[in-house]
Design a protein around this motif. Structure first.
Motif, PDB file in Angstrom:
ATOM      1  N   PHE A  64       0.841  -1.204   0.000  1.00 18.90           N
ATOM      2  CA  PHE A  64       0.000   0.000   0.000  1.00 18.90           C
ATOM      3  C   PHE A  64       0.880   1.259   0.000  1.00 18.90           C
ATOM      4  O   PHE A  64       0.699   2.158  -0.828  1.00 18.90           O
ATOM      5  N   HIS A  68       2.038   4.296  -3.474  1.00 22.22           N
ATOM      6  CA  HIS A  68       1.684   5.719  -3.457  1.00 22.22           C
ATOM      7  C   HIS A  68       2.943   6.553  -3.236  1.00 22.22           C
ATOM      8  O   HIS A  68       3.543   6.517  -2.153  1.00 22.22           O
ATOM      9  N   HIS A  70       3.328   9.618  -2.625  1.00 17.92           N
ATOM     10  CA  HIS A  70       3.303  10.569  -1.512  1.00 17.92           C
ATOM     11  C   HIS A  70       3.379   9.870  -0.154  1.00 17.92           C
ATOM     12  O   HIS A  70       3.517  10.539   0.869  1.00 17.92           O
ATOM     13  N   LEU A  71       3.275   8.544  -0.116  1.00 20.95           N
ATOM     14  CA  LEU A  71       3.433   7.821   1.145  1.00 20.95           C
ATOM     15  C   LEU A  71       4.848   7.261   1.274  1.00 20.95           C
ATOM     16  O   LEU A  71       5.488   7.404   2.316  1.00 20.95           O
TER      17      LEU A  71
END
Lengths: 195, 195
Positions: A64, A68, A70-71
């Motif tokens: 997860f 992403h 931005h994570l």
């Protein structure tokens, strides 16, 4: 997992300072998330279900975050290059965190390490444990936002132990409460005055 | 509820400043809580279920707050005396918040009012809307902690509309995501630097 020493894992370390959060405040927070003895029992049961699935849970969480930009940025250099050694070093501590969430008494020892975890997200201590050249802060909004995926994604793993729907639901609600409680604690160093 | 003017309710008020949170950041937060179009549809459906139960939902929430001294404290004088007029004034806005959570597009207009709601919890603006002599700040930890009760207590109300278990679950997950997203936004003024 308990048998292997995990670098940077400091639950129970007597050198950790006493948490600035007193036990009476912890009790109030527990009341706010409706956390009680039945939840403690449900979390102990959850650990019996999760203990052989920890790596699979971490795979889901890492997938997860990794999917992403931005994570994964919080595990990357300021230029945006993911730091594989950092991701790898955090992983066993994340596993211990699952175990601790399910099995530790939420007491002064636990509060001390909660504060240590909290500060490690902020400029005061991020990157130091693993000696990595990453960005200096995990934006607080993502600690809060992560309550959702960390809660939702655990459900199928809790269902895998052959328990009744009612028991799975009790384990899941206890997990949701425990995660919310911890994130509330982890926001403290971001805003000590308003916390 | 939509037909009655609610004092202090400012969704859509063009005099509100533009939120300091840009739409691109909102998109990233939505991704972090896995919020998508299916959740928007589920929330619209949730409103159809909730619209005739708003007062009953508020009764549950007010009972919860009212039964804990350390929670009703935020609606009280610094000496700890609950301010009935304050509790009463907030209540219809809380009802509108349920409606807005379910029915509004999460866009720039919505973000502006989210920021207004956020600041109203902090010393910059608490008590002003209702002109009440209450404590100057809602401790940020309780905004985070409240994700649990505000999510858990809505479930029986969502179940009351005669929908399938799967549909109720979809409405509930969408609600959980929406609440988490909003609390993440509401923590911003407590820690603008680290947010």
């Amino acid at each position: 997992m308990s048998e292997v020493a995990v670098p940077g894992y400091r639950y129970g370390d007597e050198k950790l300072p006493v948490s600035p959060v007193p036990l009476q405040e912890l009790d109030k927070l527990k009341a706010a998330v409706l956390f009680g003895e039945a939840d403690e029992a449900a979390l102990r049961q959850a650990w019996e279900v999760l203990r052989d699935q920890v790596e699979a849970v971490l795979d889901v969480w890492y997938d997860f975050v990794g999917s992403h930009e931005h994570l994964v940025a919080y595990f990357s250099t300021p230029e945006g290059e993911p730091i594989a050694a950092y991701l790898a070093a955090v992983r066993p501590r994340f596993g211990k965190w699952i175990e601790d969430t399910c099995t530790r008494p939420y007491d002064a020892t636990w509060l001390s390490y909660q504060e240590e975890i909290a500060v490690r997200h902020t400029p005061a201590k991020k990157n130091q444990t693993d000696q990595v050249p990453s960005v200096p802060n995990v934006s607080m909004r993502y600690l809060v936002a992560f309550i959702y995926p960390i809660t939702a994604t655990i459900r199928p793993f809790l269902s895998a132990g052959g328990h009744s729907d009612e028991q799975v639901e009790a384990m899941h609600q206890a997990w949701f409460k425990a995660v919310t409680l911890q994130v509330a604690l982890w926001t403290r160093p971001y805003a000590p005055e308003g916390w």
